[in-house]
Design an enzyme around this catalytic site. Structure first.
Site, PDB file in Angstrom:
ATOM      1  N   SER A 180      32.215  36.874  46.735  1.00 22.86           N
ATOM      2  CA  SER A 180      32.269  36.114  45.477  1.00 22.86           C
ATOM      3  C   SER A 180      31.210  35.017  45.539  1.00 22.86           C
ATOM      4  O   SER A 180      30.875  34.539  46.634  1.00 22.86           O
ATOM      5  CB  SER A 180      33.652  35.471  45.324  1.00 22.86           C
ATOM      6  OG  SER A 180      33.627  34.485  44.307  1.00 22.86           O
ATOM      7  N   TYR A 186      40.429  30.200  48.942  1.00 21.92           N
ATOM      8  CA  TYR A 186      39.676  31.348  48.403  1.00 21.92           C
ATOM      9  C   TYR A 186      38.186  31.212  48.746  1.00 21.92           C
ATOM     10  O   TYR A 186      37.554  32.143  49.260  1.00 21.92           O
ATOM     11  CB  TYR A 186      39.872  31.418  46.886  1.00 21.92           C
ATOM     12  CG  TYR A 186      39.167  32.591  46.241  1.00 21.92           C
ATOM     13  CD1 TYR A 186      39.691  33.881  46.330  1.00 21.92           C
ATOM     14  CD2 TYR A 186      37.976  32.419  45.538  1.00 21.92           C
ATOM     15  CE1 TYR A 186      39.037  34.963  45.740  1.00 21.92           C
ATOM     16  CE2 TYR A 186      37.314  33.488  44.949  1.00 21.92           C
ATOM     17  CZ  TYR A 186      37.858  34.763  45.045  1.00 21.92           C
ATOM     18  OH  TYR A 186      37.212  35.831  44.467  1.00 21.92           O
TER      19      TYR A 186
HETATM   20  P1  NDP Z   1      42.200  42.524  40.333  1.00 19.02           P
HETATM   21  O1  NDP Z   1      43.337  41.579  40.434  1.00 19.02           O
HETATM   22  O2  NDP Z   1      41.977  43.260  39.072  1.00 19.02           O
HETATM   23  O3  NDP Z   1      42.242  43.560  41.529  1.00 19.02           O
HETATM   24  C1  NDP Z   1      42.602  43.174  42.830  1.00 19.02           C
HETATM   25  C2  NDP Z   1      42.886  44.422  43.608  1.00 19.02           C
HETATM   26  O4  NDP Z   1      43.204  44.055  44.956  1.00 19.02           O
HETATM   27  C3  NDP Z   1      44.065  45.185  43.052  1.00 19.02           C
HETATM   28  O5  NDP Z   1      43.756  46.563  43.067  1.00 19.02           O
HETATM   29  C4  NDP Z   1      45.175  44.877  44.029  1.00 19.02           C
HETATM   30  O6  NDP Z   1      46.034  45.990  44.126  1.00 19.02           O
HETATM   31  C5  NDP Z   1      44.394  44.730  45.318  1.00 19.02           C
HETATM   32  N1  NDP Z   1      45.096  43.988  46.349  1.00 19.02           N
HETATM   33  C6  NDP Z   1      45.385  42.668  46.390  1.00 19.02           C
HETATM   34  N2  NDP Z   1      46.073  42.376  47.495  1.00 19.02           N
HETATM   35  C7  NDP Z   1      46.215  43.544  48.173  1.00 19.02           C
HETATM   36  C8  NDP Z   1      46.835  43.905  49.395  1.00 19.02           C
HETATM   37  N3  NDP Z   1      47.462  42.985  50.164  1.00 19.02           N
HETATM   38  N4  NDP Z   1      46.802  45.179  49.799  1.00 19.02           N
HETATM   39  C9  NDP Z   1      46.182  46.126  49.042  1.00 19.02           C
HETATM   40  N5  NDP Z   1      45.578  45.849  47.879  1.00 19.02           N
HETATM   41  C10 NDP Z   1      45.593  44.574  47.454  1.00 19.02           C
HETATM   42  O7  NDP Z   1      40.920  41.647  40.699  1.00 19.02           O
HETATM   43  P2  NDP Z   1      39.355  41.941  40.778  1.00 19.02           P
HETATM   44  O8  NDP Z   1      39.042  43.344  40.494  1.00 19.02           O
HETATM   45  O9  NDP Z   1      38.716  40.868  39.998  1.00 19.02           O
HETATM   46  O10 NDP Z   1      39.100  41.597  42.317  1.00 19.02           O
HETATM   47  C11 NDP Z   1      38.504  42.505  43.230  1.00 19.02           C
HETATM   48  C12 NDP Z   1      37.680  41.711  44.222  1.00 19.02           C
HETATM   49  O11 NDP Z   1      36.640  41.043  43.515  1.00 19.02           O
HETATM   50  C13 NDP Z   1      38.449  40.614  44.964  1.00 19.02           C
HETATM   51  O12 NDP Z   1      38.074  40.617  46.325  1.00 19.02           O
HETATM   52  C14 NDP Z   1      37.977  39.335  44.284  1.00 19.02           C
HETATM   53  O13 NDP Z   1      38.037  38.219  45.149  1.00 19.02           O
HETATM   54  C15 NDP Z   1      36.554  39.715  43.948  1.00 19.02           C
HETATM   55  N6  NDP Z   1      35.960  38.899  42.894  1.00 19.02           N
HETATM   56  C16 NDP Z   1      36.435  38.926  41.613  1.00 19.02           C
HETATM   57  C17 NDP Z   1      35.865  38.137  40.644  1.00 19.02           C
HETATM   58  C18 NDP Z   1      36.347  38.114  39.240  1.00 19.02           C
HETATM   59  O14 NDP Z   1      35.926  37.225  38.494  1.00 19.02           O
HETATM   60  N7  NDP Z   1      37.198  39.027  38.795  1.00 19.02           N
HETATM   61  C19 NDP Z   1      34.745  37.238  40.957  1.00 19.02           C
HETATM   62  C20 NDP Z   1      34.321  37.299  42.332  1.00 19.02           C
HETATM   63  C21 NDP Z   1      34.895  38.091  43.249  1.00 19.02           C
HETATM   64  P3  NDP Z   1      47.633  45.992  44.128  1.00 19.02           P
HETATM   65  O15 NDP Z   1      48.091  44.866  43.266  1.00 19.02           O
HETATM   66  O16 NDP Z   1      47.969  47.356  43.647  1.00 19.02           O
HETATM   67  O17 NDP Z   1      47.957  45.806  45.567  1.00 19.02           O
END
Ligand code: NDP
Length: 250
Positions: free
Chosen positions: A142, A156
């Protein structure tokens, strides 16, 4: 042209947002994809979207922060598909905190467990298979890993800064084995992560904060990941690619 035919890819956090879009793009490019997340219903929906491109993905319901479940992610993928070419460490959580919070350590531990420790363990488990396939890793970091902006979300930001350094360390270690390791650093992207309770920020204000006056879409980050994971990026290792609509310029 399908760039990933017969390639085997693990995408963590594939049930939503950036991970879901990335999994679908890999499927579209001919890959066998292992979809990892905790929400079975959402994983099944993404699996249907992947299957439209002719390959049935492997759905692995697992919590990346639990060691036994992390072990099962790599073991099941190799058992079903016979190898591993690409690991996309995308699963992540985002919470509000600052150092004066009474529950700071609880938040810190939960964020580090998912955003950093799980990546370290999955990388440790996947390394022998990636060395065998001369594959690569893409970590989803990020801009918070390189930009502070406000005195909140300490855990974070710290987890993503650690992830950037981890990426570079592993890139150097695995380079002699022909394995590339990189990260992407999105700015604000319109996903479910902004529905996390208590965040105190919203996408509308973040849109105004960017130089281009917009927030990103998951598909844009998926395209960047696809490029870095492909042979077109064969000279790229230890790099971090920012896609933030110019947020950190301001
Ligand atoms: P979402 O909340 O849409 O997706 C997050 C994903 O992570 C979900 O599929 C969730 O699946 C999974 N997840 C979270 N915790 C766990 C766990 N313990 N085990 C397995 N799966 C897990 O968010 P984003 O798509 O935005 O985020 C994806 C990545 O992008 C993250 O690393 C985030 O930090 C990064 N990011 C996002 C930004 C944004 O603005 N959206 C900006 C910068 C970075 P489930 O709930 O099914 O477990």
């Amino acid at each position: 042209m399908a760039f990933f035919v017969n390639k085997v890819v693990i995408v963590t956090g594939a049930s939503s947002g950036i991970g879901a879009a990335t999994a679908v793009r890999f499927a579209q490019e001919g890959a066998n994809v292992a979809l990892v997340g905790r929400n079975q219903e959402r994983l099944s929906k993404v699996a249907e979207d992947c299957a439209k491109f002719g390959r049935n993905p492997l759905v692995i319901k697992a919590d990346v922060s639990k060691d036994d479940e992390a072990r099962s992610i790599v073991a099941k993928t190799v058992e079903v598909f016979g190898k591993l070419d690409i690991l996309v460490n995308n699963a992540g959580i985002f919470k509000h905190d600052n150092i004066q919070n009474p529950d700071f350590m609880e938040i810190f531990d939960s964020i580090m467990a998912t955003n950093m420790r799980a990546v370290a363990f999955l990388t440790n488990l996947a390394a022998p298979y990636l060395i065998e396939s001369k594959g690569n890793i893409v970590n989803v970091s990020s801009i918070s890993g390189r930009y502070i902006g406000n005195p909140y979300k300490i855990s974070y930001k710290t987890s993503k800064a650690a992830l950037n350094h981890f990426t570079r360390c592993i890139a150097l270690e695995l380079a002699p084995h022909g394995v590339r390791v990189n990260s992407v650093s999105p700015g604000p992207v319109d996903t479910e992560i902004f529905n996390t309770p208590g965040l105190l920020i919203n996408l509308a204000s973040l849109k105004d904060a960017t130089a281009l006056g917009r927030v990103g879409e998951s598909e844009e980050i998926a395209d960047l990941i696809i490029f870095i994971a492909s042979d077109k990026a064969k000279s790229i290792t230890g790099s971090d690619y920012v896609s933030d609509n110019g947020l950190i310029l301001k």
